[in-house]
Design an enzyme around this catalytic site. Structure first.
Site, PDB file in Angstrom:
ATOM      1  N   LYS A  28      40.031  44.762  45.013  1.00 23.92           N
ATOM      2  CA  LYS A  28      41.094  45.760  44.948  1.00 23.92           C
ATOM      3  C   LYS A  28      41.523  46.592  46.281  1.00 23.92           C
ATOM      4  CE  LYS A  28      41.617  45.220  40.477  1.00 23.92           C
ATOM      5  NZ  LYS A  28      40.449  44.295  40.116  1.00 23.92           N
TER       6      LYS A  28
HETATM    7  C1  LIG Z   1      40.397  43.210  38.781  1.00 24.27           C
HETATM    8  C2  LIG Z   1      39.646  42.211  39.120  1.00 24.27           C
HETATM    9  C3  LIG Z   1      39.534  40.729  38.601  1.00 24.27           C
HETATM   10  C4  LIG Z   1      41.124  40.398  38.064  1.00 24.27           C
HETATM   11  O1  LIG Z   1      42.035  40.576  38.627  1.00 24.27           O
HETATM   12  P1  LIG Z   1      43.638  40.761  38.332  1.00 24.27           P
HETATM   13  O2  LIG Z   1      44.527  40.928  39.131  1.00 24.27           O
HETATM   14  O3  LIG Z   1      43.575  41.945  37.173  1.00 24.27           O
HETATM   15  O4  LIG Z   1      43.731  39.393  37.003  1.00 24.27           O
HETATM   16  C5  LIG Z   1      38.830  39.963  38.727  1.00 24.27           C
HETATM   17  N1  LIG Z   1      37.607  40.124  39.461  1.00 24.27           N
HETATM   18  C6  LIG Z   1      37.429  41.360  40.035  1.00 24.27           C
HETATM   19  C7  LIG Z   1      36.178  41.607  40.540  1.00 24.27           C
HETATM   20  C8  LIG Z   1      38.083  42.409  39.838  1.00 24.27           C
HETATM   21  O5  LIG Z   1      37.739  43.705  40.195  1.00 24.27           O
END
Ligand SMILES: *Cc1c(COP(=O)(O)O)cnc(C)c1O
Length: 495
Positions: free
Chosen positions: A112
């Site tokens: 993120k």
């Molecule tokens: C948010 C997240 C995901 C999923 O990603 P999306 O874009 O919501 O599909 C997978 N792994 C981790 C560690 C995340 O923080």
């Protein structure tokens, strides 16, 4: 040609990229989508010698076309700096013949950070460009990682406040502590009695509350979003797929134009949608492999054409993927519906009333680029264990889901394209589940003792993000029911 953004749910007037970033969600409840996806105007060879910031500019100048060169470069340089613990920003690690794209070298050690390091800069720039005087209130639902990354990005950013809702019993202990220790007078963190879908639905409801919007406007506030429903999140996520392809090319792991497969551990469908956009922009990608955990609503959708959220919500060891309503899938549905807003809106209406919808055969035929599968809890743990035993590389639980699905895919299809696996979090963020998978004997240790042990086992030093919270005081303690989210927002804003 400039890219404008239109809503997936009605034919309202298109807006510029900066307006779409400011608004987050369209007034009709739809998501903003680009009216066309431009192709990269540099060759793969040219891209392969660029650093991360240079690649970021090449992608963003096309997708965020109303930002000037100076504005974009300022945003990029402020975001992708020494907040990341490696100059490469997103390093590639090869093991067992696969390539792990490590997207967790930012401030909060999950992928993120790749987008949320730049979103506040894009948002502030967008506000200036559009002469917005209001204070921007970022409202965010998190399954664990977005919350901290958004808090870290927006903390003490002038002209903004941020409110994060997370499922009280649905995140890892480290994820929770990361959020509850967040400093910054403009930050608010609330645990809700409910799951991520409840948090996300509540946030979307607040967004489309016209009454509240009026009260906000009168007090000089307006909402925006830091979730991947905001295109300001999505666009920066395209960058690392372009960068990774260039890296593979410059390191002569592939030849120019050679197609690769991309595997993405998926929840809200944002990360994999970014990979899909990278493909549209010209990156040679064969299959987009969508990996789910036991909440395998996307696997079922890709195999049957029916999206059905009517099922038990399972709490897993990969909590950031514990999602039954994958918001960004709407952007794909809109596309395969021939950019027909009414058709998409009908599906979303069914999802909201019946909890399910079915796409037509001709829509399903357009999903051929995607492959879906899932990994059970046992398969995920086994993957962490086996890879560690084989080569000492420690995966986090989410990446392990992707890695396990990658193996299933290879076995099932015999496809030999090189595999790029999005490695979405540091194992330190999920140390209990990870260490348990390596050896159940670790279960007796408390959270930070486990962190120390993981550091020894993986031979990786403890990330700063973890050291920081070891002794940090808890400064947020709000808990509310999922029905009280609007009230608590009003309380924070003193409305
Ligand atoms: C948010 C997240 C995901 C999923 O990603 P999306 O874009 O919501 O599909 C997978 N792994 C981790 C560690 C995340 O923080």
């Amino acid at each position: 040609m400039e890219v404008f953004y239109k809503s997936t749910r009605s034919n309202c007037d298109p807006v510029t990229a900066s307006q779409a970033i400011l608004k987050g969600l369209s007034d009709d409840g739809g998501l903003f989508v680009p009216d066309h996806i431009p192709t990269l105007d540099k060759s793969l060879k040219e891209l392969s010698v660029m650093n991360y910031r240079e690649v970021a500019y090449e992608v963003m100048k096309l997708m965020l076309s109303d930002f000037t060169e100076e504005e974009l470069k300022n945003c990029i340089n402020s975001a992708y700096d020494d907040k990341f613990d490696t100059e490469e920003i997103a390093p590639l690690v090869e093991t067992q013949g696969d390539y792990y794209l490590e997207l967790f070298h930012g401030k909060t050690i999950a992928f993120k950070d790749m987008a949320l390091s730049i979103l506040p800069h894009l948002m502030i720039t967008a506000a200036k460009k559009n002469h917005v005087e209001n204070e921007i209130v970022i409202l965010t639902a998190t399954s664990g990682d977005t919350g901290k990354a958004a808090l870290a990005g927006f903390a003490d950013v002038k002209g903004t406040r941020i409110i994060v809702f997370y499922p009280k019993n649905g995140v890892s202990p480290i994820q929770e502590k990361q959020m509850l220790t967040q400093k910054g007078d403009n930050t608010f963190v609330v645990g809700i009695h409910g799951n991520f879908d409840d948090a996300q639905t509540g946030v979307k409801k607040i967004f489309s509350d016209k009454e509240l919007a009026k009260e906000m406007e009168a007090k000089g506030f307006q909402f925006s979003s830091a979730n991947s429903i905001n295109i300001g999140r999505l666009v920066p996520q395209i960058v690392y797929y372009v960068y990774a392809y260039g890296k593979l090319l410059s390191e002569e792991q592939i030849t120019e134009g050679e197609e690769i497969n991309v595997v993405v551990p998926t929840g809200n469908f944002g990360n994999i949608l970014a990979a899909f956009y990278a493909k549209q922009m010209g990156i040679p990608i064969h299959k987009l492999i969508c990996a789910s955990n036991d909440n395998k609503v996307l696997f079922d959708f890709l195999s049957t054409g029916t999206y059905d959220r009517n099922r038990e919500f399972v709490l897993t060891t990969s909590p950031s993927m514990d999602i039954l309503i994958s918001s960004n899938l709407e952007r794909l549905i809109y596309r395969i519906a021939g950019e027909d807003a009414a058709k998409n809106a009908a599906c979303m209406q069914e999802l909201s009333t019946d909890g399910k919808y079915t796409i037509t055969d001709s829509m399903k035929a357009q999903l051929a680029d995607f492959y879906g599968n899932y990994a059970t809890e046992a398969e995920t743990a086994e993957r962490i264990h086996d890879l560690y035993m084989d080569c000492g590389y420690v995966l986090d639980t989410h990446t392990a889901v992707a890695s396990a699905v990658a193996r299933k895919y290879k076995k099932e299809t015999g496809d030999t394209h090189k595999l790029l696996i999005a490695s979405t979090a540091s194992p330190f963020k999920f140390s209990r589940s990870v260490m348990d998978a390596i050896d159940p004997k670790y279960d007796a240790l408390e959270d930070f003792a486990l962190v120390d042990e993981l550091s020894k086992v993986a031979n990786v030093s403890i990330p700063n993000a973890i050291e920081e919270i070891r002794t940090a005081p808890i400064v947020h303690d709000h808990i509310c029911d999922k029905t009280e989210m609007k009230d608590i927002v009003k309380k924070f804003l003193q409305l």
